[in-house]
Design an enzyme around this catalytic site. Structure first.
Site, PDB file in Angstrom:
ATOM      1  N   ASP A   4      76.128 -52.121 -50.210  1.00 15.01           N
ATOM      2  CA  ASP A   4      75.210 -53.172 -49.789  1.00 15.01           C
ATOM      3  C   ASP A   4      75.534 -53.637 -48.373  1.00 15.01           C
ATOM      4  O   ASP A   4      76.621 -53.416 -47.864  1.00 15.01           O
ATOM      5  CB  ASP A   4      75.305 -54.366 -50.740  1.00 15.01           C
ATOM      6  CG  ASP A   4      76.664 -55.036 -50.667  1.00 15.01           C
ATOM      7  OD1 ASP A   4      77.664 -54.317 -50.757  1.00 15.01           O
ATOM      8  OD2 ASP A   4      76.723 -56.268 -50.503  1.00 15.01           O
ATOM      9  N   GLU A   5      74.573 -54.300 -47.777  1.00 11.81           N
ATOM     10  CA  GLU A   5      74.742 -54.997 -46.494  1.00 11.81           C
ATOM     11  C   GLU A   5      75.487 -54.179 -45.434  1.00 11.81           C
ATOM     12  O   GLU A   5      76.312 -54.704 -44.694  1.00 11.81           O
ATOM     13  CB  GLU A   5      75.456 -56.338 -46.725  1.00 11.81           C
ATOM     14  CG  GLU A   5      74.630 -57.272 -47.573  1.00 11.81           C
ATOM     15  CD  GLU A   5      75.343 -58.570 -47.904  1.00 11.81           C
ATOM     16  OE1 GLU A   5      74.666 -59.593 -48.025  1.00 11.81           O
ATOM     17  OE2 GLU A   5      76.582 -58.564 -48.069  1.00 11.81           O
TER      18      GLU A   5
END
Length: 533
Positions: A336-337
């Site tokens: 993620d991210e």
């Protein structure tokens, strides 16, 4: 994982210590059942598939035995039950393969699946039947909740110890009923993790997802890259001492979780959320320069160097050593991210890394951004988006699900346990909004994401991120009373989900939390004072 805005940790520490005492977390809670009225069979959490009351109750007495099949695992479940009951009842409760009556735990063929059970109670005894030991263990959790809350105390209580008569039949809706604990932002000791495991087990949670690495700390020893733990694990959010698990300590967590029928799912987040690793080894950086250790709470600024071959040597070593320590099926690779990684590099990275997980005998789990690459054939994607997540991103996840990728649902504005309940909550963050108890419970995982086939949803998981959490009391205050509701979403039939009925059962749990010494939030949405009656 999505953590939004920065926080003033020192201010929260002071505010949290002052306000936790003022919010009523040690209130008496729900009124106890009277001696003449044992807890109804349908009062437990998660709600069972069927609860048919009938006949007189069973009373645990000084002469009660716990009878088990002549097998190691069944005896182990019996000893677990005896260890819970002995301090509060004051009874010997011998665990034996002989005799009649009492509390019986038996393995037998039946429509129970891997985790289901049947509990039969009457004047002569209580029998829990399951096809596998996990089912017996879950049946024991139901039995605990059918007994007075004082059974959880560690000193002798007056009783009486009545179990309502009738039959409970029960199997889970989903095979994945998880809780995640972030030990990277703040480090939690083996004993603190064990305490949380015991609390999860009471509500039939069967997966413990450990977030073992992030920008602020690396928490697991890797022999081939020793500075990951010794240097990368030497701090935490706010600049505290951090810490890491030796391999023996990690194996003890895995063993203890298994004794409560929870499977540990370790996570090494990559290619982003990697500053602790990048600070530990300069060669993992594209420019060959190690950044300083990080103790803030911003996200998205770090990335492994996708173009360097040493990156994949590192990934191979870490996954190989972690897989060898983990008997469970799954290994979580984050994903993620990764804002500092181009889309092209992200896809390239995931194409290289997912086969490494398979090489060491594990199944890939990743945050739902993995669906923007090409998920491995049997991979699971963990969705953490919000109601307001873009239709395009939701469609991307749905398309992956239609193509065979399984989903674990962890919508941040529903089940992120680190979200504040209200703006007055002294702990937690609010970037996903405020998440009161009703909001965390009042949704259906099977119908949550448009375009997702029902069979693609493998379960639910409640993450607990720890930017603002430093001890067990903090974890508990944010988990209770939301955690039991998420557990019910994972276990109970969709038709049984009803907030008005649920909040009554939830209110009745308060006295048990008090007996267990659990800190909890007195939500005004739940009728605590009346005990729901």
């Amino acid at each position: 994982m999505a953590h939004g805005r920065d926080v003033s940790v020192r201010a929260l520490r002071l505010l949290g210590s002052l306000l936790l005492a003022a919010t009523g977390v040690s209130v008496t809670g729900a009124a106890p059942a009277t001696a003449a009225s044992p807890t109804p069979l349908d009062r437990v959490i998660p709600a069972p598939v069927s609860a048919a009351p009938g006949g007189p109750p069973y009373r645990i007495t000084r002469g009660t035995h716990i009878r088990v099949d002549d097998s190691r695992e069944t005896r182990r479940v019996g000893e677990y039950l005896a260890k819970i009951l002995r301090p509060s009842t004051g009874y010997r409760l011998p665990v034996t393969a002989h005799g009649t009556g009492g509390i019986r735990l038996r393995i037998a063929d039946g429509p129970f699946g891997a985790e289901g059970y049947r509990l039969d109670s009457g004047r002569k005894g209580v029998t829990i039947t399951a096809a596998r030991p996990a089912g017996l263990f879950h049946g024991v959790q139901t039995l605990r909740q059918l007994l007075p809350a004082a059974v959880e105390k560690d000193t002798v209580q007056p009783g009486p110890w009545l179990v309502a008569g009738g039959t409970v039949t029960d199997t889970p809706r989903y095979g994945w009923r998880g809780a995640m604990l972030d030990v990277s932002r703040h480090f939690f000791t083996v004993e603190q993790v064990k305490r949380y495991i015991d609390q999860l087990a009471l509500y039939k949670v069967n997966k413990l997802h450990l977030h073992l690495s992030d920008d602020q700390g690396w928490r697991i020893a890797i022999d081939s890259w020793p500075r990951l733990a010794t240097y990368g694990g030497s701090t935490e959010v706010g600049g505290g001492p951090g810490g890491s698990y030796t391999k023996a300590q990690y194996k003890e967590i895995v063993r203890y979780a298994a004794s409560r029928y929870l499977e540990v799912v370790p996570e090494i987040d990559m290619p982003g959320h990697t500053n602790a690793a990048l600070a530990s080894y300069a060669d993992l950086n594209c420019d060959g320069v190690a950044p300083p250790l990080y103790t803030g709470t911003e996200v998205g600024f770090s990335s492994l160097c996708v173009g360097k071959e040493i990156t994949y040597d590192f990934v191979d070593d870490v996954i190989r050593e972690l897989a060898a320590l983990t008997p469970g099926r799954y290994l979580h690779i984050g994903g993620d991210e990764a804002h500092s990684t181009s889309h092209e590099d992200y896809v390239k990275f995931m194409d290289r890394v997912q086969p490494v997980v398979a090489k060491y005998g594990k199944t890939v789990v990743g945050w739902h951004q993995l669906t923007g690459a090409t998920p491995a054939r049997d991979a699971l994607a963990q969705y953490w988006g919000l109601d307001g997540t873009s239709a395009e991103e939701k469609a991307q996840v749905a398309k992956a699900a239609q193509n065979g990728t399984g989903l674990i649902l962890s919508p941040a504005d529903r089940v992120y346990l680190d979200m504040k309940y209200t703006k007055e909550t002294p702990l937690g963050l609010s970037w996903a909004g405020y998440v009161e108890v009703k909001r965390s419970y009042d949704w259906d995982p099977g119908a949550y994401l448009p375009g997702v086939p029902g069979g693609a949803v493998k379960g639910v998981e409640a993450p607990m991120w720890s930017e603002t959490l430093e001890n067990s009391g903090h974890i508990e205050y944010m988990a209770f009373p939301r955690l039991p509701g998420v557990a019910e979403l994972g276990w109970s039939p969709a038709a049984s989900h009803d907030w008005e009925r649920y909040k009554v059962r939830l209110a009745a749990q308060a006295e048990r939390w008090n007996a267990l010494g659990i800190e909890w939030y007195r939500s005004p949405q739940v009728p605590w004072g009346s005990g729901g009656r």
